[in-house]
Write a protein that holds these residues in place. Structure first.
Motif, mmCIF file in Angstrom:
data_model
loop_
_atom_site.group_PDB
_atom_site.id
_atom_site.type_symbol
_atom_site.label_atom_id
_atom_site.label_comp_id
_atom_site.label_asym_id
_atom_site.label_seq_id
_atom_site.Cartn_x
_atom_site.Cartn_y
_atom_site.Cartn_z
ATOM 1 N N LEU A 238 0.913 -1.271 -0.117
ATOM 2 C CA LEU A 238 -0.145 0.018 -0.013
ATOM 3 C C LEU A 238 0.749 1.300 -0.012
ATOM 4 N N ARG A 239 1.861 1.344 0.860
ATOM 5 C CA ARG A 239 2.789 2.495 0.881
ATOM 6 C C ARG A 239 3.143 2.796 -0.408
ATOM 7 N N LYS A 240 3.597 1.900 -1.129
ATOM 8 C CA LYS A 240 4.287 2.072 -2.466
ATOM 9 C C LYS A 240 3.300 2.755 -3.488
ATOM 10 N N ALA A 241 1.993 2.035 -3.344
ATOM 11 C CA ALA A 241 1.013 2.220 -4.355
ATOM 12 C C ALA A 241 0.495 3.605 -4.094
ATOM 13 N N ILE A 242 0.312 4.073 -2.809
ATOM 14 C CA ILE A 242 -0.188 5.451 -2.503
ATOM 15 C C ILE A 242 0.887 6.385 -2.981
ATOM 16 N N GLU A 243 2.163 6.402 -2.665
ATOM 17 C CA GLU A 243 3.261 7.327 -3.162
ATOM 18 C C GLU A 243 3.286 7.255 -4.641
ATOM 19 N N ASN A 244 2.943 6.135 -5.398
ATOM 20 C CA ASN A 244 2.771 6.053 -6.872
ATOM 21 C C ASN A 244 1.839 7.000 -7.467
ATOM 22 N N ARG A 245 0.705 7.229 -6.532
ATOM 23 C CA ARG A 245 -0.495 7.726 -7.019
ATOM 24 C C ARG A 245 -0.185 9.385 -6.923
ATOM 25 N N GLY A 246 1.091 9.842 -6.402
ATOM 26 C CA GLY A 246 1.364 11.376 -5.934
ATOM 27 C C GLY A 246 1.139 11.605 -4.753
#
Ligand SMILES: Cc1cc2nc3c(=O)[nH]c(=O)nc-3n(C[C@H](O)[C@H](O)[C@H](O)COP(=O)(O)O)c2cc1C
Length: 250
Positions: A238-246
């Protein structure tokens, strides 16, 4: 003095609905719910850092159901609502004034809380019309796939979804018992006394609820389920995915 209102009556009747019938939910009703919820939801510092995507397209709902781990109700509902944290307009405001947006965990939390509050207002408004609703955290199984299906630009991620539709009354579930209020509500100061005995009592209460539904549950109906769920990390991507969303999580 009356200690209940139309709103508290609706809240007292709440139960998550996952079985729907085919009766259409009109666009006018959806708009009325969304506008009431928008008006009725406070928003941190007036950021209004959330967006809602209204999905009726059966193919998209079908694919969102897959993202949510094969949850049938995402497919069978008339309307799926995606509650998104959205810092895109915040970014535009900063650009308009030639300021570099200083993103932190705080801005991510603000947007996420705004989206959650809006979703809760929608839930209550929908139930006040007699509609049934189920929130869908399962959408966070794959934040990027959900973003692709919903056409979300950078700076927007789906916090959770919600199915709304008319309930199949023949399958309306009984209300799930809540924990004892004293475990949740504290006056003046948090009561940090040991809660084990009270949790055991709640386990028993929840187990008898499941017994009435013929659901073969662990006798530690609440604590056992929580412990089983949390013995491995939930959605570690989740951390990576949320960061990837900006968004920033720092
Ligand atoms: C943020 C959030 C996400 C949820 N995600 C799901 C979900 O993905 N699927 C589902 O069937 N129920 C989901 N639920 C519903 C909960 O399971 C339900 O509210 C809880 O079991 C209590 O039952 P009740 O709402 O009937 O009292 C979610 C609830 C919340 C608040």
């Amino acid at each position: 003095m009356t200690l209940s209102t139309t709103v508290t009556d609706v809240q007292q009747e709440h139960v998550t609905i996952r079985k729907f019938n085919d009766r259409p939910v009109s666009d006018e009703m959806v708009t009325s719910i969304l506008e009431a919820a928008r008006r009725g939801s406070p928003t941190s510092s007036n950021w209004q850092a959330y967006s809602v995507v209204v999905v009726r397209n059966p193919q998209i709902k079908q694919q969102l159901a897959v993202v949510a781990g094969g949850q049938k109700h995402v497919e069978t509902c008339q309307v799926f609502l995606a509650f998104c944290a959205d810092i895109r307009r915040i970014q535009t405001a900063c650009d308009m004034h030639e300021v570099e947006l200083q993103q932190t965990l705080e801005s991510t939390l603000v947007a996420t809380i705004d989206a959650a509050l809006m979703g809760m207002s929608v839930n209550t408004a929908a139930e006040s019309f007699g509609l049934g609703a189920v929130m869908i955290g399962g959408i966070r199984n794959d934040i990027e796939k959900a973003a692709e299906l919903l056409g979300l630009p950078k700076g927007v991620y789906c916090v959770y979804g919600m199915c709304i539709s008319w309930p199949d009354e023949s399958q309306r579930p009984p209300q799930k018992p809540r924990m004892q209020p004293e475990l949740i509500i504290h006056y003046e100061q948090y009561d940090a006394a040991d809660v084990t005995a009270k949790i055991e009592a709640y386990d028993a209460d929840l187990a008898s609820h499941y017994d009435t539904l013929d659901r073969n549950q662990h006798t530690a109906a609440w604590s056992g389920t929580i412990a089983r769920h949390l013995k491995s990390p939930k959605r570690p991507h989740l951390r990576k995915a949320i960061e990837n969303r900006g968004f920033s999580l720092d």
